[in-house]
Write an enzyme that holds these catalytic residues in place. Sequence first.
Site, PDB file in Angstrom:
ATOM      1  N   ARG A 146       0.811  -1.210   0.000  1.00 56.02           N
ATOM      2  CA  ARG A 146       0.000   0.000   0.000  1.00 56.02           C
ATOM      3  C   ARG A 146       0.846   1.264   0.000  1.00 56.02           C
ATOM      4  O   ARG A 146       1.806   1.382   0.750  1.00 56.02           O
ATOM      5  CB  ARG A 146      -0.904   0.020   1.230  1.00 56.02           C
ATOM      6  CG  ARG A 146      -1.980  -1.049   1.174  1.00 56.02           C
ATOM      7  CD  ARG A 146      -2.669  -1.230   2.496  1.00 56.02           C
ATOM      8  NE  ARG A 146      -3.841  -2.091   2.348  1.00 56.02           N
ATOM      9  CZ  ARG A 146      -4.846  -2.137   3.215  1.00 56.02           C
ATOM     10  NH1 ARG A 146      -4.837  -1.370   4.288  1.00 56.02           N
ATOM     11  NH2 ARG A 146      -5.869  -2.927   3.007  1.00 56.02           N
TER      12      ARG A 146
ATOM     13  N   SER B 243     -18.995  -1.880   6.639  1.00 56.46           N
ATOM     14  CA  SER B 243     -18.418  -0.739   5.921  1.00 56.46           C
ATOM     15  C   SER B 243     -17.989  -1.018   4.506  1.00 56.46           C
ATOM     16  O   SER B 243     -17.882  -0.097   3.709  1.00 56.46           O
ATOM     17  CB  SER B 243     -17.221  -0.221   6.697  1.00 56.46           C
ATOM     18  OG  SER B 243     -16.162  -1.150   6.636  1.00 56.46           O
TER      19      SER B 243
ATOM     20  N   THR C  99     -18.048   5.794  17.006  1.00 51.81           N
ATOM     21  CA  THR C  99     -16.802   6.523  16.757  1.00 51.81           C
ATOM     22  C   THR C  99     -17.087   8.014  16.657  1.00 51.81           C
ATOM     23  O   THR C  99     -18.172   8.423  16.250  1.00 51.81           O
ATOM     24  CB  THR C  99     -16.129   6.049  15.459  1.00 51.81           C
ATOM     25  OG1 THR C  99     -14.907   6.781  15.282  1.00 51.81           O
ATOM     26  CG2 THR C  99     -16.989   6.304  14.240  1.00 51.81           C
TER      27      THR C  99
ATOM     28  N   LYS D  57     -15.765   9.406  12.256  1.00 47.65           N
ATOM     29  CA  LYS D  57     -16.352   9.284  10.917  1.00 47.65           C
ATOM     30  C   LYS D  57     -17.389  10.405  10.738  1.00 47.65           C
ATOM     31  O   LYS D  57     -17.005  11.549  10.544  1.00 47.65           O
ATOM     32  CB  LYS D  57     -16.905   7.883  10.696  1.00 47.65           C
ATOM     33  CG  LYS D  57     -15.822   6.795  10.869  1.00 47.65           C
ATOM     34  CD  LYS D  57     -16.294   5.418  10.424  1.00 47.65           C
ATOM     35  CE  LYS D  57     -15.409   4.305  10.966  1.00 47.65           C
ATOM     36  NZ  LYS D  57     -14.040   4.301  10.415  1.00 47.65           N
TER      37      LYS D  57
ATOM     38  N   THR E   7      -3.615   4.736  29.268  1.00 48.66           N
ATOM     39  CA  THR E   7      -3.352   5.545  28.076  1.00 48.66           C
ATOM     40  C   THR E   7      -3.773   6.983  28.332  1.00 48.66           C
ATOM     41  O   THR E   7      -4.702   7.239  29.098  1.00 48.66           O
ATOM     42  CB  THR E   7      -4.087   4.930  26.862  1.00 48.66           C
ATOM     43  OG1 THR E   7      -3.509   5.424  25.651  1.00 48.66           O
ATOM     44  CG2 THR E   7      -5.573   5.235  26.862  1.00 48.66           C
ATOM     45  N   THR E   8      -3.064   7.906  27.712  1.00 49.02           N
ATOM     46  CA  THR E   8      -3.364   9.325  27.854  1.00 49.02           C
ATOM     47  C   THR E   8      -4.764   9.615  27.297  1.00 49.02           C
ATOM     48  O   THR E   8      -5.136   9.100  26.246  1.00 49.02           O
ATOM     49  CB  THR E   8      -2.302  10.158  27.110  1.00 49.02           C
ATOM     50  OG1 THR E   8      -1.032   9.881  27.690  1.00 49.02           O
ATOM     51  CG2 THR E   8      -2.586  11.647  27.209  1.00 49.02           C
TER      52      THR E   8
ATOM     53  N   THR F 136      -8.503  -6.233   2.973  1.00 50.93           N
ATOM     54  CA  THR F 136      -9.678  -5.491   3.431  1.00 50.93           C
ATOM     55  C   THR F 136     -10.946  -6.131   2.882  1.00 50.93           C
ATOM     56  O   THR F 136     -11.986  -6.169   3.541  1.00 50.93           O
ATOM     57  CB  THR F 136      -9.556  -4.010   3.027  1.00 50.93           C
ATOM     58  OG1 THR F 136      -8.349  -3.486   3.600  1.00 50.93           O
ATOM     59  CG2 THR F 136     -10.733  -3.200   3.520  1.00 50.93           C
TER      60      THR F 136
END
Lengths: 425, 425
Positions: free
Chosen positions: A21, A187, A243, A246, A275-276, A361
Site C-alpha cells: 500500500r 463498511s 466513533t 467518521k 493511556t493518555t 480489506t
Amino acid sequence: MNYDQFFTDAVDALRRERRYRTFADIERNAQRFPRATWHSPGGPREITVWCSNDYLGMGSHPDVVEAMRETALKRGAGAGGTRNISGNSHEIVLLERELADLHGKDAGLVFTSGYVSNETGISTIVKLIPDCVVISDELNHNSMIAGVRMGGRQKAIFRHNDLDHLEELLQAAGNRPKLIVFESVYSMDGDIAPIAAICDLAERYGAMTYLDEVHAVGMYGPRGAGVAERDGVMHRVDVIEGTLGKAFGVVGGYLTGSRVVMDAVRSYAPGFIFTTALPPAIAAAATASVRHLKHSTKEREGQRAQVAKVKAALAAAGLPQMDTPTHIIPIMVGDAKACKAACDVLLTEHSIYIQPINYPTVPRGTERLRITPTPFHDDKLIAQLAEALTDVWSRLDLPRVRDAGHERRTVAMGTAPIAMPIAGG
Amino acid sequence: MNYDQFFTDAVDALRRERRYRTFADIERNAQRFPRATWHSPGGPREITVWCSNDYLGMGSHPDVVEAMRETALKRGAGAGGTRNISGNSHEIVLLERELADLHGKDAGLVFTSGYVSNETGISTIVKLIPDCVVISDELNHNSMIAGVRMGGRQKAIFRHNDLDHLEELLQAAGNRPKLIVFESVYSMDGDIAPIAAICDLAERYGAMTYLDEVHAVGMYGPRGAGVAERDGVMHRVDVIEGTLGKAFGVVGGYLTGSRVVMDAVRSYAPGFIFTTALPPAIAAAATASVRHLKHSTKEREGQRAQVAKVKAALAAAGLPQMDTPTHIIPIMVGDAKACKAACDVLLTEHSIYIQPINYPTVPRGTERLRITPTPFHDDKLIAQLAEALTDVWSRLDLPRVRDAGHERRTVAMGTAPIAMPIAGG
C-alpha cells in the site's frame, strides 16, 4: 542475525501479491470540503476526495472547528495524563454525558479510538462474564475480532447477518452466558444488520448484545444515534459502540450502556486505563458535532439526496455498483491490479481520489472502489465522477454491469506471514 | 441471565480492596499552567496540578496551541479516514519525518497513542521474526506486556534492569532470533535502564532491541530525544518508541527505526491499519512541540532546577521520597487507604492535586504519591507543596523518612477477575 531480512521478506511478499500500500499525501481544505491538495510526485495538485469517512463533512463544520480552536486556547493542546492521573478533563466528562444521552443509555465511556473501544471493550466485557461464549458475525471489523481474541473466551462465528445460523449457535451454547457481537452498517459492502431480529433472538436465548454503529452514528435515526435508533430498538441493545472519527468528523471512540457495565469497563480495561486521555479540544469538538447532529437533519438529508444521485448516475453509466441500502457505494472491479490502475487514472488524470480497496480489506476477486458521497459533493461533482469513471472503465476495459449485488464478501482470513482479518483499513 | 450482576460483582471487588478509582474532574488553564479548575462536589475551585505528565508544560506553549488552532481552521477537526483511505494528511507525513530526524532513524510511524504503538508495534515485529524469543523487563508498561502477549511468541522476563539475568536469558535463547523489550525511564519508580550495557549484550548475543522512551522524550538529551540520546547510544537501539502525549504535550504515540522495519509495521500492524489517523491539527501541534524542544533547552533546564528544589524541600521536611535520578518523585505511603486519604486532604484543604497511586499500578504495600514538577511550578508553589505535605503527614500520622530508596517495586501481577499488570494508569 540479519533482522532486516525478515522485514524485507515480509514487505516483498506484499509487493508480489500486489497489495503493497502507498498512502496518498493529502491536505484537506476545510473551507472547500471535499476539495483537497494532493502532494503528488510531480508537486501539489487540487483534487476531490470521494472516499472519506467524514461522511457529513462535520470535520469542517464551523461549530466543530471553533470548539476545537477555543478549547485549545483555554485548555492547551493535550490532556496531560491518563483519565485517572490528571487527564480527566471537564470536556471529556461532558462528552460522555452527551453520548449517553444520544444513545439513551446511563453512561458513556470515551476511548482514544473506535479500534481501542472495540478491542479493550469487548475483551474486558467477556473476561468479566464467567464462562461466556462470544457469538460474532463473520464480517465483524478487525478491531472486534481483536477484542474477541483478546478476551480469550470460547467463540462461535455466525454467517454474515444469518439469523438461522445465529439461532443455532445460541441454542448450542445452552445455558452459558453469551455475548452477541455485531455491527449495524458493514463498511465494505454497505449492508445493514437485522438488529431487531437479533435482539429478539438475544432475548429468547438470554444473550447480552454488543453493537458497533461506527458507520451509522450521526447518519441514521432522528437524532443521528444510528440504525438502532432508526429502527426503534436502541433500548434493546446492551452496549452500543461508536466513533467520533467518521460522521462526527473528529477522532476517538466510545461505548455507551448501563452504568454498571460502563463502570466495570472503566475500572478494568487496560486500553482505557493505561493511556493518555483524548485532549479537551478533541472532546469539545466531538461534543459540538454530536450536539449539532442531534438537532440538525440538514446534513443527513443532503447526504441522502446526493447518495441517491450518485447511485442513479452510476446506474445510468452501466457501472457495476453493489446495491446497498446505505451511503456506502462499492463499485466492483474484481482484480487487484485493475483496481489499483483504475484509481491511479482517476487520481492522475481526473483529479478524483478514491482509494483502491484490495485484499485483505476485502476478499480476493472482490477488489473494488468504495465511494462515500457527502452533502458537499454537489451535482456538478457527481457528473464529473460519472464521466471520469466511464472513461476509466472504457480505457481499462473493466467489467460493466453484472449482478454485483451477489458479489457479497465471504470470509477470507489469514495470509502469511500475519493473518489480517477483513474490513476497514 | 442477570448480566449486570457480573459487572456489579467486579466493581464491588474493587471497592472492597479499596482500589475503586474516582476521576477528578479537571479544567486545565492553559494561560496559568499548572493551575486548573477542579469541579468538586461543592462546585468549581482553583487548584494546582502536581501530577501531570505534561512534564514541560508544552501543552500550553503558544507555538503548539497556535499550530493546533491554525491547522484546525485550515484542515478541519479530523483526518477523515485511516492512513490508507484518505486520512494520510500532509501534517502527519511531516510529523513522521520530524520524529525520524529526532531519533536519528530512517523513518517514523505515528499511532493514535503510545499504548497502541507498543501493543500493535511489538506484536507485529515479533510475529514477523520467525521463532523469535521476546526478552522483556519485568517492570515494562502494560502496553508493552500487551504487545508481547499479542505477539504470541515465547517470552522470557528478566528482573528489572538486571544485566546478569538478561545475559542468562540471552544465552538460554541460543541461536534463535531475540527481541529485547525495555524502557528508559520507568514511570512509577523514576529509575533509568542501563541502555548502553543492554546494547552491549544485545550486540554480543545478536538480539534486536526495542526501547520505550515515553517518559524521556522531550526531556533528556541535547535535542530532547531521550535517555538513549543523552547516553550517546541512540544509534545502537533498533526501534525507539515514544509518545506525543507527555513532555510533547499533545496526544499520540510513535515508533522510529530503519526504513524496512517501519514499512513492515506500517503494512502489517492491525492497530495501525484499521484505525482513523490522528487529526492534522494534532499532528501539526506535535510537530511544533518536537521542533521547539529540539532547539530550546530552557524548558529542560527550568524543569531540572525545579525538580531539584522539590527534592530538597521534601528532604528538608523529612518526607519519605524515593531517591530517583529523574524528574519523577515518588513519596512512599505504603497503604492504599492512607494514600487516598492523603490525596483527599491535599486536594480539599490545600488545593493541591496529586493522584494516589495504588495497586495495581504499583504493588500493594508500596502505595505512593507521585510528583512531577514542571518548569512552571515556581518556588512559591514548591514551598506551598512542602508545607501542605508536612501538614498532611502530621495529621494522618504517616511514616516519615526511612530508606525509601529500597522500596523498589517487585513484580505484582494478577488479581481477580482480570490480571492487570503494573504501571501507568
